[in-house]
Design a protein around this motif. Structure first.
Motif, mmCIF file in Angstrom:
data_model
loop_
_atom_site.group_PDB
_atom_site.id
_atom_site.type_symbol
_atom_site.label_atom_id
_atom_site.label_comp_id
_atom_site.label_asym_id
_atom_site.label_seq_id
_atom_site.Cartn_x
_atom_site.Cartn_y
_atom_site.Cartn_z
ATOM 1 N N ASP A 160 -21.149 -21.492 -20.219
ATOM 2 C CA ASP A 160 -20.867 -22.374 -19.086
ATOM 3 C C ASP A 160 -20.683 -21.518 -17.834
ATOM 4 N N LEU A 161 -21.423 -21.852 -16.780
ATOM 5 C CA LEU A 161 -21.369 -21.071 -15.546
ATOM 6 C C LEU A 161 -20.853 -21.921 -14.397
ATOM 7 N N ASP A 162 -20.129 -21.300 -13.484
ATOM 8 C CA ASP A 162 -19.753 -22.006 -12.261
ATOM 9 C C ASP A 162 -20.814 -21.753 -11.188
ATOM 10 N N ASP A 163 -20.673 -22.392 -10.055
ATOM 11 C CA ASP A 163 -21.692 -22.288 -9.007
ATOM 12 C C ASP A 163 -21.849 -20.855 -8.504
ATOM 13 N N GLU A 164 -20.753 -20.134 -8.397
ATOM 14 C CA GLU A 164 -20.834 -18.751 -7.921
ATOM 15 C C GLU A 164 -21.656 -17.889 -8.876
ATOM 16 N N GLY A 224 -27.960 -22.093 -26.928
ATOM 17 C CA GLY A 224 -28.966 -22.716 -26.096
ATOM 18 C C GLY A 224 -28.621 -22.595 -24.623
ATOM 19 N N LEU A 225 -29.588 -22.930 -23.778
ATOM 20 C CA LEU A 225 -29.384 -22.838 -22.330
ATOM 21 C C LEU A 225 -28.578 -24.007 -21.770
ATOM 22 N N LYS A 226 -28.687 -25.158 -22.407
ATOM 23 C CA LYS A 226 -27.902 -26.345 -22.019
ATOM 24 C C LYS A 226 -28.014 -26.619 -20.521
ATOM 25 N N ASP A 227 -26.877 -26.668 -19.818
ATOM 26 C CA ASP A 227 -26.883 -27.013 -18.396
ATOM 27 C C ASP A 227 -27.541 -25.944 -17.521
ATOM 28 N N ASN A 228 -27.823 -24.782 -18.101
ATOM 29 C CA ASN A 228 -28.454 -23.704 -17.334
ATOM 30 C C ASN A 228 -29.971 -23.669 -17.501
ATOM 31 N N ALA A 229 -30.547 -24.678 -18.167
ATOM 32 C CA ALA A 229 -31.977 -24.661 -18.460
ATOM 33 C C ALA A 229 -32.815 -24.641 -17.186
ATOM 34 N N ASP A 230 -32.503 -25.518 -16.240
ATOM 35 C CA ASP A 230 -33.282 -25.563 -14.993
ATOM 36 C C ASP A 230 -33.214 -24.238 -14.248
#
Length: 421
Positions: free
Chosen positions: A225-229, A257-263
């Motif tokens: 899980d990544l934040d915007d920064e 998996g990439l999940k929310d970071n796929a795009d």
């Protein structure tokens, strides 16, 4: 559709310990003063050569370099980028001594320095040396190990794919430390990105000059899980690298998996994206649907974190699905992550009392996993109903896996599997 012969095999990393644990023995002997530096370096050189030759013999197309390390590849990168804590300044004239002092400290009549912190590498049982950063941190190309090992392989007639941790993951895996004045003053290690990127580019340009074509940049944080920064930092880093190098870039993700970071991942300015289909096979469909037309997809279908044979039928289905959508020339077949996390070669396990044949037949170590990659490369596109040999092979694999999953014996070695992960 392009020919299946265009599929390439991709190994993210390979065990460096050696068939008979030669690296561990050599390092311990060196620390104890039983062998000299030349003997240690010769052992390391022989192990690298053995790995490269083996991967070439099996038919691996993208063979890694810079996956070798005396201690830890993150520590190697810390040294490469000159991010050396000030307490080691007196040791900088001797890089090998400095390296081992950073790894496990040095206490003698001349020096008394503690080691850098060690912690777990994501959710594995591998540990890495934690980089230390201060607010006024400076970076420089202090060591050229990445380039040196590429050239070493090139002298053997093998053009490798150097492997390096991304600048963002490198910074995030580290910790902020007080400077010599005892101040941190609210700084965050990602603030150092602008300082470290030019050194990365200097390193990549040196590889270009020596003839490198591909570079693997590991970005394991894309599976978290990544934040915007953090997302912005990843975009900035790869944008800067793309603007300043002609190398073909594989960004490697693993452990989930990439999940929310796929795009974010599919739109990075790189030639290829690697995804872990052992941990997260369900992500394939969504990635295929959004992958830009100029991207290659590296499919991590052979599990780099367990000791079991691959399900060739399942892997072939995943590969065929990708080929059907992208074409064979846009598909790499790969391990899910580096094979560092599995033992070296099952063929070396010859004692029946230690590993009964009934269990051994279910297993695959690194040497067997690269053979599986070569086999999977040959399987896609084959009409199984018309090829009795391949159909029989797949049926045998399926039968063995079913037997393994239902066997009571397996409970005795499950702790071993967890240890190897």
């Amino acid at each position: 559709m392009s020919s299946i012969k265009n599929i390439k095999t991709n190994v993210l990393g390979y065990p460096r310990i050696g068939k008979k644990r030669e690296l561990k023995k050599a390092c311990e002997a060196y620390w104890a003063g039983k062998i000299n530096r030349n003997e240690l370096e010769n052992t390391a050189r022989n192990l690298r050569r053995e790995n490269w030759n083996l991967l070439q013999k099996v038919g691996i197309d993208l063979i890694p370099s810079n996956d070798f390390s005396y201690y830890d590849t993150t520590l190697d990168l810390t040294l490469t980028l000159g991010a050396i804590p000030s307490r080691y300044n007196s040791l900088k004239e001797d890089k090998l001594r400095l390296y081992f002092a950073m790894a496990h400290g040095e206490q003698n009549e001349q020096e008394d320095v503690i080691a850098m912190e060690m912690t777990k590498w994501f959710d594995t049982n591998y540990h890495y040396i934690v980089p230390e950063f201060v607010k006024d941190q400076e970076f420089s190309l202090f060591d050229t190990k990445v380039v040196d090992e590429f050239c070493e392989a090139l002298e053997l007639g093998i053009k490798t794919k150097p492997v390096i941790l991304s600048p963002v993951s490198f910074l995030l895996l580290g910790k902020e430390k007080e400077d010599i004045t005892g101040m941190q003053d609210g700084f965050h290690r990602l603030d150092l990105l602008d300082k470290v990127l030019p050194v990365y580019v200097e390193l990549l340009k040196a590889l270009e000059e020596k003839g490198a074509e591909w570079i693997q940049i590991d970005e394991p944080y894309l599976s978290l899980d990544l934040d915007d920064e953090q997302r912005n930092a990843i975009q900035k880093a790869f944008g800067y690298i793309r603007e300043n190098t002609r190398l073909k870039i594989i960004v490697a993700t693993y452990f989930d998996g990439l999940k929310d970071n796929a795009d974010l991942a599919v739109n990075l300015p790189v030639e290829a994206l690697h995804i872990d289909l052992a941990r997260c096979p369900e992500q394939l469909d969504s990635i295929l649907n959004i992958l830009p037309a100029d991207k290659i997809l590296s499919l991590g279908v052979v599990d780099g974190r367990n000791i079991w044979k691959n399900d060739l039928e399942k892997s072939t289905e995943l590969v065929n699905k990708a080929i059907g959508k992208l074409g064979a020339d846009r598909v790499f077949v790969a391990g899910s992550c580096s094979f560092l996390h599995v033992p070296y070669d099952l063929a070396l396990e010859t004692k029946e009392q230690n590993l009964p044949a009934g269990i051994k037949r279910w297993m695959a170590f690194a040497a067997q996993k690269i053979e599986e990659l070569a086999a999977i490369k040959r399987l896609p596109g084959v009409r199984l109903k018309r090829d009795s040999l391949i159909r029989k092979r797949l049926q045998n694999k399926t039968t063995q896996q079913a037997s393994r999953l239902t066997s009571l014996k397996i409970r005795r070695i499950l702790p071993t599997e967890r240890f190897l992960s």
